[in-house]
Design an enzyme around this catalytic site. Structure first.
Site, short mmCIF file in Angstrom:
data_model
loop_
_atom_site.label_atom_id
_atom_site.label_comp_id
_atom_site.label_asym_id
_atom_site.label_seq_id
_atom_site.Cartn_x
_atom_site.Cartn_y
_atom_site.Cartn_z
N GLN A 1 -25.37 38.94 -10.87
CA GLN A 1 -26.03 37.70 -11.26
C GLN A 1 -25.45 36.52 -10.48
O GLN A 1 -26.00 35.43 -10.51
CB GLN A 1 -25.82 37.45 -12.77
N PHE B 1 -28.12 40.78 -18.35
CA PHE B 1 -27.79 40.38 -19.73
C PHE B 1 -26.42 39.72 -19.84
O PHE B 1 -25.83 39.68 -20.92
CB PHE B 1 -27.88 41.58 -20.68
N GLU C 1 -22.64 38.79 -14.64
CA GLU C 1 -22.37 37.40 -14.26
C GLU C 1 -21.03 37.35 -13.55
O GLU C 1 -20.87 36.69 -12.54
CB GLU C 1 -22.38 36.49 -15.49
N ARG D 1 -18.75 27.97 -26.03
CA ARG D 1 -20.11 27.97 -26.55
C ARG D 1 -20.15 28.37 -28.02
O ARG D 1 -21.03 27.94 -28.77
CB ARG D 1 -21.06 28.83 -25.70
N THR E 1 -22.12 25.03 -19.79
CA THR E 1 -21.21 24.09 -20.45
C THR E 1 -20.19 23.55 -19.45
O THR E 1 -19.60 22.50 -19.69
CB THR E 1 -20.50 24.75 -21.64
N GLU F 1 -31.95 33.23 -23.39
CA GLU F 1 -30.99 33.63 -24.43
C GLU F 1 -31.43 33.35 -25.86
O GLU F 1 -31.16 34.17 -26.75
CB GLU F 1 -29.64 32.94 -24.17
MO1 MOS Z 1 -25.64 34.83 -19.36
S1 MOS Z 1 -24.83 35.58 -21.09
O1 MOS Z 1 -25.16 33.16 -19.51
O2 MOS Z 1 -25.01 35.67 -18.03
#
Ligand code: MOS
Length: 753
Positions: free
Chosen positions: A176, A207, A211, A289, A418, A690
């Site tokens: 990601q 998901f 990331e 968060r 954030t 999300e």
């Molecule tokens: Mo998403 S849980 O912000 O990769």
């Protein structure tokens, strides 16, 4: 995506040897038997790293390969590279390691008590909760637990690294965050980022699991390709992936809620113990968060919430759709349910009275532009809630072996990273002389449909057919310094960058047309590939104008840059305006519980969701459906089990149950609420990635209400997931199961329709 990249002949395959114990000191490592296997090319350890052995993103606490200590079961210790994937895996089994075992901690509360925190605790405060509790008529305290969640992207983690010209590498990575991969890879290899072309075509799901956690696998391939000068590929086996990668952060939390006589929540306190695993990864951001969303969709004037990022001996836990928000929201929903139980009312009475209004302040200082009541009220009217309740009451009055339950789940989710600096994106748009358009962005397509939305933006701005637009793979040579595709913000950030680039080109095209028609650019329009002057159709087409503009030596390319305006946050005081906007919604969930077996079905989820104005109802519906079912899975059946030694016991799909088609609610109604308040979304089409996951929390509370209909005195703990085992224990927590069955009259309807 890796399966769609043709294999180059001579490609080698990698496999990682992971630590067999969760915590200890490495005494010796013996790779000789593995290294001498036919077909094994080489085995790498941390000693082969030319740059820094470090991949920590937020905190530098995560080596790529273990040096003298291991911190979780499966922690990478050595990398085998062989002629085939099978040989690589076989060689991994021949590696011997001697480890002096240390104490394994898997419980975040124990880690916190030991002072084992990854970052200092954070506290969000508004008003004075200590003082406010003195004025509360009703005060309730309790604990709530949520388990982790396996990402279970259909495509496991993986990468394919190919040596390229002039000491560089091209790496296909299922990530990601292509820039995160590039940045850490450069540091590990000890080279500059400009030698690393990371290319991401599309992911078979992310998901949040890719990331940050796609990075190590890409670097393993790159490290081997760098040394061996050969292409190296690694696609993890599902069981390797489940064992070695982190999951949604489990949380254990304490709450205290205070209400006045009118059921207004006057004070709320919460303490969150986040199970971060063995390294920071993204957990400190996830933790933040949780605090941002600790009051969900409610206005509470006096709040104090503290969160601990606890280091344990589990694989580093990480981002997962919702990113800590769902974990925080579950706790206040538990607090409200506890209050409702004690007061003998429904949770909905408390929820509805406390919904955020426009102008209400969140504990972090931002003022709400609220659609909370609009969504709730619409749901109540549209779905005829009173009728549903009556049906449930009469069902429960006439059935003793089956009980139904209902819940309301309002949501409020802030859109933006954030971390303020991450709210930027770029796009590169080329219009070719034949009128076709090529768009590159930092957005990664992972099934969420972002490429379709990018295509819509370009086609809409230019007013051309979507067939004229092509979206490229995400590539660090085309787009630099990208933020990951995450935080539900990808379409907004990258879409705005595409919009900016296209509008600049459009302006030049209009200037060019104005010269040709000897008029002003302001009176030129392009509609459906035709040029209009003063709203009058001309003979000139899009293609004509493009070539005419090219012939005048005017640029038909543009690089657009977008940074979300107006957002800021000061974490020394934990106040600011961190979100571009919020997404709201309300879900009404009804379930039926089989009170002999503890099994259940979700009868219906009927929801009203705030879309602003959707730019693609089909994609957005898909996101709602998928997010909801993923949330139901997290709340009801997905049960991650680590043993005391820190070994994952739910390490395959035989022991880890995920939702299937039968888990989808029998009725699923989604109402698209168009909301008029201004927002910073692309084309005012609010982010949808999300937020819908959190509707799944409603299923937990609907099940709880069905259990209470059967056993009003149930002593069921707030502990998700609500598996059938837990339902069964809840149903009979104050009575003997056999005795009850005996008392039940025979001949009763067994299978409700
Ligand atoms: Mo998403 S849980 O912000 O990769």
């Amino acid at each position: 995506m890796l399966e769609s990249i043709p294999l180059i002949s001579g490609t080698l395959f990698a496999a990682v040897f992971g630590s067999p114990v969760a915590h200890g000191k490495i005494i010796s490592l013996d790779v000789s038997a593995a290294e001498s296997m036919p077909g094994v090319k080489r085995i790498f350890t941390y000693k082969d790293i030319p740059g820094k052995n470090q991949i920590g993103g937020i905190v530098p606490d995560e080596p790529l390969l273990a040096e003298d200590e291991v911190h979780f079961d499966g922690m990478p210790v050595a990398l085998v590279v062989a002629e085939t994937q099978e040989i690589a895996h076989a060689a991994v089994k021949k590696i011997k390691i001697d480890i002096e075992k240390h104490t394994v901690i898997t419980d975040p509360r124990i880690a916190q008590a030991n002072g084992s925190l990854i970052v200092p605790p954070r506290t969000f405060k508004m008003g004075d909760s200590t003082k406010a509790f003195k004025d509360c008529v009703h005060i309730f305290e309790g604990t709530a637990e949520t388990n982790g969640q396996e990402h279970l992207y259909i495509e496991t983690q993986g990468a394919y690294a190919i040596p390229a010209e002039n000491s560089s590498l091209k790496v296909y990575s299922s990530t990601q965050g292509p820039t995160a991969v590039q940045r850490h890879m450069a540091a590990v290899l000890g080279i500059s980022m400009h030698r690393l072309e990371i290319d991401t075509v599309r992911l078979g799901g992310g998901f949040g699991g890719k990331e940050d956690q796609a990075t190590s696998w890409a670097i393993f391939c790159a490290l081997a390709a760098w040394h061996l000068k050969k292409p190296v590929k690694y696609s993890l086996h599902r069981m390797e992936d489940m064992r070695m990668t982190g999951k949604r952060n489990p949380y254990s939390s304490d709450f205290k809620i205070g209400l006045n006589a009118d059921l207004k929540i006057i004070a709320y306190e919460a303490t969150f113990y986040q199970n971060a695993g063995a390294a920071a990864d993204l957990s400190p951001a996830v933790l933040e968060r949780t605090l941002f969303h600790c009051t969900n969709s409610y206005f509470v004037p006096n709040v104090s919430a503290t969160a601990y990022c606890c280091r344990t001996n589990l694989p580093p836990n990480t981002a997962f759709r919702g990113f800590g928000g769902p974990q925080g929201m579950f706790v206040i929903e538990a607090a409200i349910a506890k209050a409702a139980d004690a007061l003998g009312i429904t949770a909905a009475e408390i929820q509805q009275k406390n919904l955020l209004n426009t102008g209400d302040e969140f504990p972090y200082g931002q003022k709400a532009v609220s659609e909370a009541s609009a969504c709730w009220n619409k749901a109540v009217d549209l779905y005829q809630v009173q009728k549903i309740k009556n049906e449930i009451n009469s069902f429960n009055a006439t059935n003793s072996l089956y009980k139904k339950g209902i819940s309301f789940m309002p949501i409020c989710f802030g859109i933006s990273f954030t971390k303020i600096l991450m709210n930027q994106a770029r796009a590169l748009v080329h219009v070719y002389m034949d009128g076709s358009v090529n768009v590159s962005t930092g957005a990664v397509e992972m099934g969420q449909g972002v490429n379709t939305k990018m295509l819509q933006v370009a086609a809409t701005i230019f007013s051309i057919d979507t067939n004229k637009v092509r979206i490229n793979s995400t590539n660090t040579y085309r787009i630099a310094n990208t933020s990951p595709s995450a935080a539900s913000a990808t379409a907004d950030l990258n879409g705005k960058a595409v919009q900016i680039a296209c509008e600049k080109i459009l302006l030049r095209l209009k200037q060019s047309a104005a010269e040709i028609f000897k008029t002003e650019p302001a009176v030129i329009d392009i509609k459906d590939e035709r040029i209009l002057v003063h709203n009058q159709l001309t003979d000139m087409t899009w293609n004509d104008l493009v070539i005419a503009t090219y012939l005048k030596r005017i640029s038909l390319s543009e690089h657009g840059h977008y940074a979300t305006p107006g957002i800021h946050f000061d974490n020394t005081i934990e106040k600011g305006h961190p979100f571009a906007y919020h997404v709201y919604g309300t879900a009404i969930t009804t379930v039926t519980v089989d009170c002999i077996r503890g099994i259940y079905e979700v009868d219906a989820v009927r929801l009203v969701h705030d879309f602003g104005t959707t730019m693609n109802p089909i994609i957005d519906r898909g996101q709602i459906e998928g997010g909801l079912v993923q949330g139901i899975g997290w709340m009801t059946m997905e049960e991650i089990v680590y043993d005391k030694e820190g070994k994952l016991r739910s390490n395959a799909l035989s022991t880890y149950k995920v939702p299937d088609i039968y888990s989808v609610p029998k009725n699923l109604d989604i109402h698209f609420l168009e909301t008029a308040n201004d927002n910073l979304a692309i084309f005012r089409s609010k982010a949808v990635g999300e937020p819908p996951l959190m509707y799944g929390i409603g299923t937990y509370f609907a099940l709880r209400n069905a259990i209470k209909a059967f056993n009003p005195k149930t002593a069921i703990a707030f502990s998700a997931p609500m598996t059938p085992e837990k339902v069964l224990m809840g149903l009979y927590s104050h009575m003997e199961r056999a005795e009850h069955i005996h008392k039940t009259s025979v001949g009763e309807q067994l299978i409700p329709d």
